[in-house]
Design a protein around this motif. Structure first.
Motif, mmCIF file in Angstrom:
data_model
loop_
_atom_site.group_PDB
_atom_site.id
_atom_site.type_symbol
_atom_site.label_atom_id
_atom_site.label_comp_id
_atom_site.label_asym_id
_atom_site.label_seq_id
_atom_site.Cartn_x
_atom_site.Cartn_y
_atom_site.Cartn_z
ATOM 1 N N SER A 367 4.611 -1.762 21.524
ATOM 2 C CA SER A 367 3.324 -1.594 21.926
ATOM 3 C C SER A 367 3.211 -2.660 23.405
ATOM 4 C CB SER A 367 1.955 -2.184 21.167
ATOM 5 O OG SER A 367 2.342 -2.993 20.507
ATOM 6 N N ASP A 368 4.473 -3.477 23.232
ATOM 7 C CA ASP A 368 4.347 -4.667 24.597
ATOM 8 C C ASP A 368 5.195 -3.938 25.420
ATOM 9 O OD1 ASP A 368 2.744 -6.733 23.473
ATOM 10 O OD2 ASP A 368 4.613 -7.035 21.928
ATOM 11 N N ILE A 369 6.057 -3.312 25.380
ATOM 12 C CA ILE A 369 6.718 -2.632 26.529
ATOM 13 C C ILE A 369 6.011 -1.545 26.988
ATOM 14 C CG2 ILE A 369 8.951 -0.833 26.945
ATOM 15 C CD1 ILE A 369 9.822 -1.778 24.094
ATOM 16 N N PHE A 370 4.726 -0.581 26.402
ATOM 17 C CA PHE A 370 4.098 0.439 26.977
ATOM 18 C C PHE A 370 2.978 -0.516 27.348
ATOM 19 C CE2 PHE A 370 6.143 3.008 23.998
ATOM 20 C CZ PHE A 370 6.002 4.730 23.589
ATOM 21 N N GLU A 371 2.528 -1.510 27.230
ATOM 22 C CA GLU A 371 1.749 -2.246 27.982
ATOM 23 C C GLU A 371 2.090 -2.404 29.194
ATOM 24 O OE1 GLU A 371 -0.015 -5.815 25.537
ATOM 25 O OE2 GLU A 371 -0.682 -3.968 24.174
ATOM 26 N N PHE A 372 2.868 -2.824 29.088
ATOM 27 C CA PHE A 372 3.448 -3.363 30.185
ATOM 28 C C PHE A 372 4.026 -2.753 31.401
ATOM 29 C CE2 PHE A 372 8.046 -3.525 32.393
ATOM 30 C CZ PHE A 372 8.011 -4.510 33.211
ATOM 31 N N VAL A 373 4.387 -1.074 30.821
ATOM 32 C CA VAL A 373 4.384 -0.310 31.664
ATOM 33 C C VAL A 373 3.858 0.571 32.360
ATOM 34 C CG1 VAL A 373 5.076 2.136 31.675
ATOM 35 C CG2 VAL A 373 6.739 0.660 30.605
ATOM 36 N N GLN A 374 2.378 0.673 31.397
ATOM 37 C CA GLN A 374 0.887 0.843 32.189
ATOM 38 C C GLN A 374 0.781 -0.451 33.076
ATOM 39 O OE1 GLN A 374 -2.198 0.283 28.905
ATOM 40 N NE2 GLN A 374 -3.009 2.369 29.607
ATOM 41 N N SER A 375 0.581 -1.651 32.660
ATOM 42 C CA SER A 375 0.295 -2.504 33.858
ATOM 43 C C SER A 375 0.629 -1.921 35.346
ATOM 44 C CB SER A 375 0.417 -3.519 33.324
ATOM 45 O OG SER A 375 1.952 -4.315 34.309
ATOM 46 N N CYS A 376 1.483 -1.008 35.487
ATOM 47 C CA CYS A 376 2.838 -1.647 36.559
ATOM 48 C C CYS A 376 2.251 0.088 37.361
ATOM 49 C CB CYS A 376 4.190 -1.280 36.057
ATOM 50 S SG CYS A 376 4.885 -2.614 36.007
ATOM 51 N N LEU A 377 1.331 1.356 36.586
ATOM 52 C CA LEU A 377 1.431 1.801 36.669
ATOM 53 C C LEU A 377 0.056 2.428 38.095
ATOM 54 C CD1 LEU A 377 1.504 4.119 34.019
ATOM 55 C CD2 LEU A 377 3.050 3.637 35.367
ATOM 56 N N ALA A 378 0.149 2.963 38.872
ATOM 57 C CA ALA A 378 -1.316 3.212 39.962
ATOM 58 C C ALA A 378 -2.123 3.628 39.325
ATOM 59 C CB ALA A 378 -0.383 4.209 41.036
ATOM 60 N N ASP A 379 -2.033 5.167 37.918
ATOM 61 C CA ASP A 379 -3.372 5.182 37.983
ATOM 62 C C ASP A 379 -2.949 4.849 35.840
ATOM 63 O OD1 ASP A 379 -5.206 6.575 35.918
ATOM 64 O OD2 ASP A 379 -4.751 8.933 37.084
ATOM 65 N N GLU A 380 -2.975 3.964 35.832
ATOM 66 C CA GLU A 380 -3.630 2.864 34.324
ATOM 67 C C GLU A 380 -3.769 3.825 33.731
ATOM 68 O OE1 GLU A 380 -4.223 -1.435 33.692
ATOM 69 O OE2 GLU A 380 -2.713 -2.253 36.103
ATOM 70 N N SER A 381 -4.543 4.430 34.191
ATOM 71 C CA SER A 381 -5.639 5.741 31.939
ATOM 72 C C SER A 381 -4.060 7.123 31.934
ATOM 73 C CB SER A 381 -6.915 6.118 32.472
ATOM 74 O OG SER A 381 -6.703 6.789 34.171
ATOM 75 N N LEU A 382 -3.591 7.167 32.897
ATOM 76 C CA LEU A 382 -2.647 7.926 32.820
ATOM 77 C C LEU A 382 -1.550 7.819 31.428
ATOM 78 C CD1 LEU A 382 -1.131 10.213 34.340
ATOM 79 C CD2 LEU A 382 0.869 8.874 34.651
#
Length: 443
Positions: A367-382
């Protein structure tokens, strides 16, 4: 423990205030002080006003030559890396196409001789080009810098010793935990607690009010431990000489102001090492940059020399025994290999060819990897998936598993996929925040 937290909060605010004051604001002056006289014109040297010379108009031929020279300069400058979104996408596409052609060429040629020579040259290049510079940490309690662990240890030690002058007892408790080996710190803390609890329970007994400094227990467990003597000085002990022998003698009047023995014992029991936070050390890579997979020494629990020696001995033992390994033997060997690493380098490949890279502790969760990737996305709700090339897509049940459990060690590549966006469309789509694209240039 709450007093220690308040202590740290106050020290952090003071450090931040001093930092703001020292930011090049110039020499201070009193508000009611008269303003300094401005320098008079007589004190300045006269300076002649520069008058640009009149220039002749350029001829048509000269103007054409100048324009051609400017065009050549612009073409030359355009070869430098451009951090615009369009330029990065184009570069990534070119590299992906080149990578595809290279794979096709390799598959069409015989690999025996070529592979050995290529492997040697690649190994040399990889050793010069590590996948990252090292493992870095943050320490919000002390400052905002991002530093290696050893640099933080020195910085924490300097910070704590600077605070001794202001709050000796509490600071000394933290010095014991942060500036000594754990076993040494634990033995020292237990001994100090015993000294102080004896005093609390029997304040009038002479044998508890003095400590012979030549005593073996005191010499082995207290005297030479960083911060230990400062705890005793704050508790009211002072060094005296009795019959030519050094003693620590306790007096209630010499205790640190605002501190009592019960509070000091509580601080000793609850003080812990100051925790560092692992920095992701995020990188954004082009396909050509993502070929670097050599990890720095910081990723290993043991030194690279010991790893090589262990691998060599294991290979020799297998070769001499000439036996087939059973499944249990292979699993034991795999577990030994996994235990060599403290950290894992995770790379996520996006459909447009770009990669992001981050450093993780091997006991962090999926889950920490998913949070890391999410924080890098232009659309964090994607809504997105991460796919491991060997294990497939991660499920909800995998979120609480560690990288160690999933064997994502020491480095792994995950593929980024969005169920709602078809792959042909995703190739031309930028998923990352645009400010992260600036990191490509620094590689």
């Amino acid at each position: 423990m709450s007093k220690i937290k308040r202590f740290f909060s106050k020290k952090k605010e003071e450090a931040a205030f001093k930092l703001r004051l020292g930011g090049g604001m110039g020499q201070g002056h009193k508000l009611n002080a008269p303003k300094p006289d401005a320098p008079t014109s007589s004190s300045r040297r006269p300076v002649d006003v520069y008058v640009p010379p009149k220039r002749n108009e350029l001829s048509k031929e000269a103007r054409a030559a100048a324009n051609a020279a400017l065009a050549r300069i612009e073409r030359k400058e355009s070869r430098d890396f451009n951090t615009s979104l369009a330029a990065i996408k184009a570069q990534a596409k070119r590299e992906l196409e080149a990578e595809r052609r290279q794979k096709e060429e390799l598959s069409n040629t015989s690999s025996s001789i070529g592979a050995s020579s290529t492997g040697a040259s690649t190994s040399t290049v990889e050793n010069r080009n590590l996948a990252c510079e090292g493992v870095f940490f943050r320490c919000p309690l002390i400052g905002e810098e991002v530093l290696p662990k050893q640099a933080w240890k020195l910085k924490i030690k300097d910070f704590l010793y600077q605070q001794l002058e202001f709050e000796r007892g509490l600071t000394a408790c933290l010095i014991i935990q942060n500036c000594n080996l754990k076993e040494k710190a634990d033995d020292c803390t237990a001994t100090l607690i015993k000294y102080l609890e004896n005093l609390i329970q029997n304040p009038d007994e002479e044998k508890f009010c003095k400590i012979r400094m030549s005593n073996k227990i005191f010499s082995d467990k207290v005297r030479y431990v960083d911060g230990a003597l400062d705890v005793l000085y704050a508790a009211g002990f002072s060094e005296v000489e009795v019959d030519g022998e050094p003693f620590l003698l306790w007096s209630k009047e010499q205790m640190e102001e605002g501190l009592d023995l019960v509070t000091l014992v509580d601080a000793l029991k609850n003080s812990e090492p100051i925790q560092l936070e692992l920095d992701r050390n995020i990188k954004v890579l082009l396909p050509s940059q993502a070929r670097r997979v050599v990890l720095p020494d910081d990723f290993y629990r043991i030194s690279p020399e010991e790893i090589k020696r262990e691998q060599q001995l294991r290979a020799e033992a297998i070769e001499s025994a000439q036996i087939l390994k059973t499944k249990a033997m292979r699993e034991r060997e795999e577990q030994r290999n996994l235990r060599m690493y403290r950290y894992s380098l995770i790379r996520i490949k996006f459909p447009n060819g770009l990669y992001i890279q981050g450093t993780f502790n091997v006991y962090e969760k999926i889950s920490d990897i998913f949070e890391f990737v999410q924080s890098c996305l232009a659309d964090e709700s994607l809504e997105f998936n991460l796919v491991a090339t060997s294990e497939g897509k991660f499920s909800e049940d995998d979120m609480e598993k560690t990288l160690y459990d999933c064997k994502l060690i020491p480095n792994v590549l995950l593929l980024f996929a969005v169920p709602a966006i078809p792959t042909p469309v995703a190739v031309d789509f930028n998923f990352l925040k645009e400010d992260l694209l600036m990191l490509v240039q620094s590689m």
